[in-house]
Design an enzyme around this catalytic site. Sequence first.
Site, PDB file in Angstrom:
ATOM      1  N   SER A 125       0.917  -1.129   0.006  1.00 24.92           N
ATOM      2  CA  SER A 125      -0.221   0.067  -0.188  1.00 24.92           C
ATOM      3  C   SER A 125       0.936   1.329  -0.032  1.00 24.92           C
ATOM      4  O   SER A 125       1.474   1.593  -1.074  1.00 24.92           O
ATOM      5  CB  SER A 125      -0.839  -0.081   1.049  1.00 24.92           C
ATOM      6  OG  SER A 125      -1.843   1.283   1.215  1.00 24.92           O
ATOM      7  N   ASP A 277      -2.028   6.313  -3.346  1.00 19.57           N
ATOM      8  CA  ASP A 277      -0.885   5.656  -2.729  1.00 19.57           C
ATOM      9  C   ASP A 277      -0.736   4.653  -3.883  1.00 19.57           C
ATOM     10  O   ASP A 277      -0.959   4.240  -4.976  1.00 19.57           O
ATOM     11  CB  ASP A 277      -1.284   5.212  -1.675  1.00 19.57           C
ATOM     12  CG  ASP A 277      -2.629   4.216  -1.622  1.00 19.57           C
ATOM     13  OD1 ASP A 277      -3.307   4.203  -2.466  1.00 19.57           O
ATOM     14  OD2 ASP A 277      -2.748   3.279  -0.649  1.00 19.57           O
ATOM     15  N   ASP A 279      -1.045   1.140  -4.087  1.00 16.13           N
ATOM     16  CA  ASP A 279      -1.816   0.144  -4.756  1.00 16.13           C
ATOM     17  C   ASP A 279      -3.305   0.847  -4.952  1.00 16.13           C
ATOM     18  O   ASP A 279      -4.046   0.291  -5.388  1.00 16.13           O
ATOM     19  CB  ASP A 279      -1.974  -1.014  -3.627  1.00 16.13           C
ATOM     20  CG  ASP A 279      -2.745  -0.680  -2.570  1.00 16.13           C
ATOM     21  OD1 ASP A 279      -2.753   0.631  -1.996  1.00 16.13           O
ATOM     22  OD2 ASP A 279      -3.315  -1.584  -1.686  1.00 16.13           O
ATOM     23  N   ASP A 281      -5.660   1.971  -3.703  1.00 16.74           N
ATOM     24  CA  ASP A 281      -7.102   1.487  -2.855  1.00 16.74           C
ATOM     25  C   ASP A 281      -7.429   2.956  -2.008  1.00 16.74           C
ATOM     26  O   ASP A 281      -8.400   3.157  -1.320  1.00 16.74           O
ATOM     27  CB  ASP A 281      -6.974   0.666  -2.066  1.00 16.74           C
ATOM     28  CG  ASP A 281      -5.798   0.874  -0.692  1.00 16.74           C
ATOM     29  OD1 ASP A 281      -5.138   1.836  -0.808  1.00 16.74           O
ATOM     30  OD2 ASP A 281      -5.950  -0.130   0.124  1.00 16.74           O
TER      31      ASP A 281
END
Length: 482
Positions: A125, A277, A279, A281
């Site tokens: 992440s 960020d 990833d 999400d």
Amino acid sequence: MVVKSKGYDSDSRAPVSAFFCMQPQGRVTDMARLFGTDGVRGVANTELTCEIAYRLGQAAVKFMGKNIIIGKDTRLSGDMLESAAAAGIMSAGGTALLAGIIPTPGVALLVRHLHAAGGIVISASHNPPEYNGIKLFDSEGFKLPDAVEDEIEAFVRQGGLEGLATRGEEANAMLLGDQVGVAIPVDEAVDIYVDHAVSSVRAQGIDFKGLHIALDAGHGASSLTSARAFEELGAKVTVINDDFNGVDINVKCGSTNLEPLHKLMEESGADVGVAHDGDADRVMLVAKDGTEIDGDIIEVVCALDMRDRGILSNDTVVSTVMCNLGFVKAMEAHGIKVVQTKVGDRYVLEEMRANGYSIGGEQSGHMILLEHNSTGDGLMTACQFLAAVVRSGKTVDQAAQVMTHYPQTLINVHVRDKHALEGNAEIATAVAAAEADLAGNGRVLIRPSGTEPVVRVMVEASDAAVAENAAKAIAEVVERVL
């Protein structure tokens, strides 16, 4: 009305930074819990090893089923851990469906779209490049419940399928050569994810024509998705950090460092800035006047738009105990109930699923819109926020004024025993005194850290000096007593 859900005072579980060792029988042991609040995380190839990834791949087949999607972000270690996890899946007789570089929410979507048994995301992440992580989704694209994670953890520690065979617990635990599985690339994975986001906006009769978007992809997975989606919706997009070399993800950029986006906004004259960020999400936005639009503001704008369209379930939103008091006040002013959970998007999601709520989020930009996806989705959140702004006829700057942030002071107090906080009468008295002084124009939150010997003291008030003084007073008592 604010409702504190069950477990309000509990801190989220610590992210894993375990120290693993191999015993002669191939059994993995460690000094900490394997799963944290968002999967298994650690420095790649030392804390998070190929052995762990391999056994988690086996566990995915054993506990979920044969066909498992694997996606990853842009970290250098992603290929290595993807290969190990895929090998684990195949060794258990499963099929590894390789989605390649794709945002975490893309894997959650693909699990449902391709009717897979589950999904694996290889990403840490927003963490630095040397870290990596592995999180699992079930057949509906939801993160696994604690009980299932506990079973998987026991399986991994006891040696995976090899351990079962060694102990004689399953006679056919290890498959013969002609029984193992295969790996299949999912070439259209990114197309499916981008089309899903674009279609969600077009279905509302909205497009982004005339909108200039500045985008910071954070050298992460959104490098392949967000600019493309915004452009397909008609926006002009000026993008930075959409290249990657495996060791630059999240480095001084993206949603955790908005300075490059502010600079891009000034240079490009864009109407709105978007930052993800690693990833993707989560998402943070910046208005043309420089106002930073965090998850609290995003959730207010989206919730009011959903209420106006009649799709806000039970006129309720979900957030965590760390949301700004201004968020609560803004929702209450519009007759919308706020339910607060422990810190962590998994707890937000649990509350939403348990009670049928349609939107929940965190100040950090994790937003869950269950109409569209089963996990936090930075691209979908940005699309729905911008669609709401376009529908309102306002500028992004005007829309961001929907709530006022209360000044916040956070003090971390190092203590000998953070667990001694619970039930301490002297600290409770100090908190009560501060709350009385705030007289409803602020709030106090005090909780032990999940990762350090620290007690966190947070105070919000309509006046910054009042918040700071109250936090210092409570922190002094905590330090002296604990």
